[in-house]
Design a protein around this motif. Structure first.
Motif, PDB file in Angstrom:
ATOM      1  N   ALA A 241      -5.298 -20.487  14.074  1.00  0.00           N
ATOM      2  CA  ALA A 241      -6.307 -20.298  15.121  1.00  0.00           C
ATOM      3  C   ALA A 241      -7.603 -21.008  14.762  1.00  0.00           C
ATOM      4  N   ASP A 242      -8.034 -20.873  13.520  1.00  0.00           N
ATOM      5  CA  ASP A 242      -9.273 -21.514  13.093  1.00  0.00           C
ATOM      6  C   ASP A 242      -9.136 -23.032  13.088  1.00  0.00           C
ATOM      7  N   PHE A 243      -8.001 -23.526  12.599  1.00  0.00           N
ATOM      8  CA  PHE A 243      -7.802 -24.972  12.580  1.00  0.00           C
ATOM      9  C   PHE A 243      -7.857 -25.544  13.990  1.00  0.00           C
ATOM     10  N   ALA A 244      -7.261 -24.855  14.951  1.00  0.00           N
ATOM     11  CA  ALA A 244      -7.259 -25.343  16.327  1.00  0.00           C
ATOM     12  C   ALA A 244      -8.675 -25.494  16.867  1.00  0.00           C
ATOM     13  N   VAL A 245      -9.551 -24.533  16.518  1.00  0.00           N
ATOM     14  CA  VAL A 245     -10.945 -24.623  16.960  1.00  0.00           C
ATOM     15  C   VAL A 245     -11.641 -25.795  16.290  1.00  0.00           C
ATOM     16  N   HIS A 246     -11.453 -25.944  14.978  1.00  0.00           N
ATOM     17  CA  HIS A 246     -12.087 -27.060  14.266  1.00  0.00           C
ATOM     18  C   HIS A 246     -11.598 -28.400  14.795  1.00  0.00           C
ATOM     19  N   ALA A 247     -10.339 -28.471  15.187  1.00  0.00           N
ATOM     20  CA  ALA A 247      -9.781 -29.729  15.675  1.00  0.00           C
ATOM     21  C   ALA A 247     -10.393 -30.166  17.007  1.00  0.00           C
ATOM     22  N   ALA A 262      -1.449 -25.362   8.930  1.00  0.00           N
ATOM     23  CA  ALA A 262      -1.980 -24.618  10.071  1.00  0.00           C
ATOM     24  C   ALA A 262      -2.047 -25.463  11.337  1.00  0.00           C
ATOM     25  N   ALA A 263      -1.684 -26.739  11.265  1.00  0.00           N
ATOM     26  CA  ALA A 263      -1.862 -27.643  12.400  1.00  0.00           C
ATOM     27  C   ALA A 263      -0.706 -27.549  13.393  1.00  0.00           C
ATOM     28  N   ASP A 264      -1.058 -27.542  14.663  1.00  0.00           N
ATOM     29  CA  ASP A 264      -0.077 -27.718  15.745  1.00  0.00           C
ATOM     30  C   ASP A 264      -0.014 -29.221  16.009  1.00  0.00           C
TER      31      ASP A 264
END
Length: 329
Positions: A241-247, A262-264
């Protein structure tokens, strides 16, 4: 010999007396002087390799190690007794690691000479963290003046990443506590985001570990100073979830990497972002190249503390790293 072992997956690491390993054909025996501590070591103890790699018990922990070649198996040609070497002590079967007075490894594994001027302690800090950072920077093809965000910048990988991204010409933004601002600035960070001062995550959201970074606050802080986005994201600690926001900070055509898987990757591709979940493949040549950078003074080895071998269980998985922890053997 003394070694740090677990008797089974999930057991508590302990100091034990185990036989000195003799080098077989094509193997090198190393009298270890220093060993690096990495998050991977705790994962190994907890069973990461179960079902993936044959393992001998008691399993001697540790991957990174440096010392002196003390014996050679038949057929070895690349090394001689007395050579100073550093490498990764993880080959099948697992369980014959570097947290010991002696270890053996095939001569064609990741094992290279230590150049003059580099100590065993410094060398032992490099194989996993340093090579991972070097591989990440090279994968991202950082260009001069590109903006690079490093989430989790004060740990082992992050401390090397700051330096290498800066050397590549990147404008480095590092997440760190306020009292680590000077540390990351000396390593090459141009900006710092104090993750303790940004808006906390929703405490009712079970996906957020209070011991980790706060996703939306970091993104908001970076977006405020860089409204047009960033070019490269290296996220070393976040959950999905956090990685998605940072991305969401990364411009189209940019790069985003997670070392915590953690990446989609499909979502990144849909936004024309390359990268994804990253696992270093660096071996001997890459380690030798990094050692040369250290020997020349271009890269500083950020050793936070050096502790004796018997202290390994106490520092394993301690968290809140400010560089590398190294065991003195």
């Amino acid at each position: 010999m003394r070694a740090i072992v677990v008797q089974k997956f999930g057991a508590t690491p302990e100091l034990a007396d185990v036989p000195v390993p003799a080098p077989g054909p094509g193997e090198v025996q190393v009298a270890l002087e220093a060993a690096g501590v990495n998050p991977f070591d705790l994962k190994m103890a907890d069973g990461l390799l179960e079902g993936k790699m044959p393992t001998d018990f008691p399993m001697i922990l540790g991957v990174d190690g440096a010392g002196t070649v003390s014996a050679l198996g038949s057929g070895v040609t690349r090394f001689a007794v007395g050579d100073k070497v550093v490498g990764k002590f993880l080959t099948a079967p697992a369980g014959h690691g570097s947290w010991a007075q002696y270890a053996t490894v095939p001569e064609d594994a990741t094992l290279v000479p230590i150049p003059d001027g580099v100590t065993s302690v410094a060398a032992a800090a490099l194989p996993i963290a340093g090579v991972t950072a070097q591989d990440l920077v090279e994968a991202a093809h950082i260009q001069p003046d590109q903006t690079v965000l490093i989430v989790g910048a004060t740990g082992g990988v992050g401390s090397f990443l700051i330096q290498l991204a800066n050397m590549a010409g990147g404008h480095v933004i590092a997440t760190a506590r306020a009292d680590a601002t000077d540390q990351v600035a000396r390593l090459g960070a141009t900006e710092t985001v104090d993750y303790t001062q940004v808006r906390p995550a929703d405490p009712t959201d079970a996906s957020h570990d209070p011991a980790t970074y706060r996703d939306s606050g970091i993104a908001d802080a970076v977006r405020f100073t860089h409204p047009d986005g960033i070019d490269v994201l290296f996220d070393l600690i976040s959950n999905p979830a956090d990685f998605a926001v940072h991305a969401t900070l990364v411009r189209r055509g940019g790069h985003a990497y997670s070392t915590t898987w953690a990446a989609d990757e499909r979502a990144l591709q849909e936004h024309d972002i390359t990268g994804g979940n990253f696992e270093s493949k660096g071996r001997g040549p890459e380690l030798s190249r990094l050692l040369a950078r250290v020997a020349s003074g271009d890269v500083v080895v950020p050793v936070q503390m050096t502790v004796p071998l018997e202290a390994a269980p106490a520092v394993l998985g301690a968290g809140s790293a400010r560089g590398k922890t190294v065991l003195a053997i």
